[in-house]
Write an enzyme that holds these catalytic residues in place. Structure first.
Site, PDB file in Angstrom:
ATOM      1  CE  LYS A  50      -3.816  -2.391   2.232  1.00 41.51           C
ATOM      2  NZ  LYS A  50      -4.479  -2.762   3.480  1.00 41.51           N
ATOM      3  CD  GLN A  94      -3.425  -4.422   6.686  1.00 40.13           C
ATOM      4  OE1 GLN A  94      -3.306  -3.488   5.914  1.00 40.13           O
ATOM      5  NE2 GLN A  94      -4.113  -5.506   6.386  1.00 40.13           N
ATOM      6  CG  ASP A 117      -9.767  -0.105   5.088  1.00 40.65           C
ATOM      7  OD1 ASP A 117      -9.506  -0.387   3.903  1.00 40.65           O
ATOM      8  OD2 ASP A 117      -9.076  -0.470   6.052  1.00 40.65           O
TER       9      ASP A 117
END
Ligand code: NDP
Length: 281
Positions: A50, A94, A117
């Site tokens: 990422k 994460q 997200d």
């Protein structure tokens, strides 16, 4: 019949180039904060990918690492600081998190406008209601792949295998919003094979290596494989038995090189969308 292979890697490269072009035209650099707690090796790889993709697309990525025994209060304090930081447009924590930290408490603490997200309850509610908001990256990636392949969705029968909050459920909502007729399948569903055989679009997100068999796929159906599974022999496979399904499907995504790279590109796209809104352009 041999399926058209939907090249997510190539499409993601095009999308990242477009994001870099748009980011380069802004008078500021969009900022993405990636928070990693603990030393899960798979998470470390995801975070590195990422970071790398962000930097190549004109987005400033800041990774914040915490030890595995970090208390929840410490993580929440960091989220609060990132919420208040004007250089940060997107915040990603994460998953999975260590057991002492409640994932939902952390997700709910993120400013919904920085929730790239798309997991915050407000963004989940917006998606359910058809309101504009940040949409989870993986289902967004699947929609982009379907769009790029010119797959008609209106009235199409779609089977989604898996009902997780990050993939299956938002996937079903996006397909429903696009006027598909959606069947959402899970571990208690009966006769998965028959449900899939009725579908013109099959989306597999169960985390079960190669569980979707060739016989489940009706001739010409579009098969999207979200799964990422590492086998004992080190091979990376999806939730679809690719070698069997490629002979039945009209189009299919490979693993790796399908949904995965598009998911990361969609994360960057969400960061750009968040930045544009937060900074009022
Ligand atoms: P979860 O484990 O959170 O959810 C799995 C879902 O599949 C659950 O709804 C579960 O049902 C269902 N399921 C499990 N076994 C079966 C079965 N035998 N038959 C029918 N349904 C079943 O997984 P995620 O949604 O997080 O991830 C799914 C897959 O996608 C994984 O392989 C993951 O690695 C991959 N992934 C890939 C991404 C990418 O970028 N390409 C991003 C995110 C995930 P129930 O609800 O009843 O338990």
């Amino acid at each position: 019949m041999t399926a058209l292979v939907l090249d997510g890697k190539a499409l993601a490269a095009k999308l990242r180039a477009e994001i870099a072009r748009q980011a380069g035209a802004l008078p500021f650099t969009p900022g993405l904060a990636v928070v990693l707690v603990g030393d899960n090796p798979a998470s470390a790889v995801y975070v590195r990918n990422k970071e790398r993709a962000a930097l190549g697309s004109g987005i400033a990525a800041r990774t914040i690492r915490f030890p595995a025994d970090t208390p929840e209060t410490r993580l929440l304090a960091e989220i609060a600081a990132l919420n208040a930081d004007p250089a940060i447009d997107g915040i990603l924590v994460q998953m999975p998190l260590p057991a002492q930290i409640r994932a939902m408490a952390v997700i709910a603490a993120i400013d919904p406008e920085k929730d790239v997200d798309g997991f915050h309850p407000l963004n989940v509610g917006r998606l359910a209601l058809g309101l504009a908001g940040l949409v989870p990256c993986t289902p967004r990636a699947v929609m982009r792949l379907l769009d790029h392949a010119g797959v008609p969705l209106r009235g199409a029968r779609a089977a989604v295998l898996g009902r997780s909050h990050i993939v299956g459920r938002p996937m079903a909502m996006l397909l429903t919003a696009a006027d598909a007729t959606v069947t959402l399948l899970h571990s208690r569903s009966r006769d998965l094979a028959a449900e899939c055989q009725r579908a013109e679009i099959v989306i597999a997100a169960t985390g079960r290596a190669e569980m979707v068999r060739g016989a489940w796929i009706s001739p010409g159906a579009v098969v999207i494989d979200v799964g990422i599974n590492r086998l004992g022999d080190g091979r990376l496979v999806g939730d679809v038995a690719y070698a069997e399904c490629v002979g039945h499907a009209g189009a299919i995504t490979p693993v790796p090189g399908g949904v995965g790279p598009m998911t990361i590109a969609c994360l960057l796209e969400n960061t750009l969308i968040a930045a544009a809104k937060l900074r009022g352009r």
